[in-house]
Design a protein around this motif. Sequence first.
Motif, PDB file in Angstrom:
ATOM      1  N   HIS A  28       0.809  -1.218   0.000  1.00 14.74           N
ATOM      2  CA  HIS A  28       0.000   0.000   0.000  1.00 14.74           C
ATOM      3  C   HIS A  28       0.843   1.269   0.000  1.00 14.74           C
ATOM      4  CE1 HIS A  28      -2.577  -3.209   1.160  1.00 14.74           C
ATOM      5  NE2 HIS A  28      -1.925  -3.324   2.283  1.00 14.74           N
ATOM      6  N   SER A  29       2.146   1.143  -0.219  1.00 14.80           N
ATOM      7  CA  SER A  29       3.029   2.304  -0.342  1.00 14.80           C
ATOM      8  C   SER A  29       3.308   2.523  -1.826  1.00 14.80           C
ATOM      9  CB  SER A  29       4.331   2.062   0.418  1.00 14.80           C
ATOM     10  OG  SER A  29       4.089   2.031   1.810  1.00 14.80           O
ATOM     11  N   PHE A  30       3.220   3.785  -2.245  1.00 12.47           N
ATOM     12  CA  PHE A  30       3.356   4.094  -3.665  1.00 12.47           C
ATOM     13  C   PHE A  30       4.220   5.325  -3.874  1.00 12.47           C
ATOM     14  CE2 PHE A  30      -0.610   1.826  -3.228  1.00 12.47           C
ATOM     15  CZ  PHE A  30      -0.543   0.907  -4.263  1.00 12.47           C
ATOM     16  N   VAL A  42       3.594   8.001  -0.868  1.00 12.07           N
ATOM     17  CA  VAL A  42       2.714   7.740   0.261  1.00 12.07           C
ATOM     18  C   VAL A  42       3.208   6.429   0.868  1.00 12.07           C
ATOM     19  CG1 VAL A  42       0.924   6.600  -1.156  1.00 12.07           C
ATOM     20  CG2 VAL A  42       0.332   7.531   1.086  1.00 12.07           C
ATOM     21  N   SER A  44       2.586   3.613   3.766  1.00 15.38           N
ATOM     22  CA  SER A  44       1.529   3.146   4.652  1.00 15.38           C
ATOM     23  C   SER A  44       1.725   1.681   5.011  1.00 15.38           C
ATOM     24  CB  SER A  44       0.164   3.356   3.994  1.00 15.38           C
ATOM     25  OG  SER A  44       0.086   2.628   2.793  1.00 15.38           O
ATOM     26  N   ILE A  90      -1.530   5.587   7.127  1.00 16.69           N
ATOM     27  CA  ILE A  90      -0.649   6.345   6.246  1.00 16.69           C
ATOM     28  C   ILE A  90       0.322   7.107   7.145  1.00 16.69           C
ATOM     29  CG2 ILE A  90      -0.472   8.204   4.549  1.00 16.69           C
ATOM     30  CD1 ILE A  90      -3.214   7.360   3.488  1.00 16.69           C
ATOM     31  N   CYS A 112      -3.550   4.525  -2.835  1.00 18.02           N
ATOM     32  CA  CYS A 112      -3.294   3.803  -1.592  1.00 18.02           C
ATOM     33  C   CYS A 112      -4.592   3.207  -1.034  1.00 18.02           C
ATOM     34  CB  CYS A 112      -2.661   4.768  -0.593  1.00 18.02           C
ATOM     35  SG  CYS A 112      -2.289   4.094   1.008  1.00 18.02           S
ATOM     36  N   SER A 115      -5.875   0.289  -3.156  1.00 18.50           N
ATOM     37  CA  SER A 115      -5.090  -0.909  -2.865  1.00 18.50           C
ATOM     38  C   SER A 115      -5.509  -1.519  -1.527  1.00 18.50           C
ATOM     39  CB  SER A 115      -3.596  -0.562  -2.834  1.00 18.50           C
ATOM     40  OG  SER A 115      -2.841  -1.663  -2.393  1.00 18.50           O
TER      41      SER A 115
END
Length: 177
Positions: A28-30, A42, A44, A90, A112, A115
């Motif tokens: 979930h990190s982009f 981001v 998270s 986050i 995020c 996802s």
Amino acid sequence: MAVAAGQTHDELESMLLAIGPSILDQPHSFGAWDGAELIGAVLSTAFTWMPPDGAGGLSPNYRPIGAIIGALETGFEAQPQDKLQTCLHIHMLAVSRGFRGHRIAEHLVNTCIESAATHGFQEVVSDATNPASQQVFTKTGFARLTEQRFADFDFEGRRCFSEIETAPDIALMWRAI
């Protein structure tokens, strides 16, 4: 907050190098890229994620930052563990100065959240540390749960964040997915 707490660039870098790989392993990190240049990110994890052992000791000046975040999250953390396991956290939202104002942060937050939804998360929180991030989270459907005024926060007998003039508070922001 890092500057106000006295955290040096080297301390921050050491801490990020220690915890970064475990956060970047999360689905979930982009990042947002302009060619080969990272222009936004981001980061998270699940709310129940814990940093690797020893990461907290890499920057002694992180303690007041951890304390204000802990104070902000105290009520939220009191929820049942099974509910916290379905909550995404986050930790950081950032966009390079030259690319701000182009909705990159909003896009990162929405990506995020999409996802997280596909991985069974039901809600998401963030410790929004400045007015710009608070505005992005508001635009993407978050609401304030609680806030802590920088000028009023006392850490070991001192108001270490009182010199932060660009933001009145840090806010715990939440939304359902």
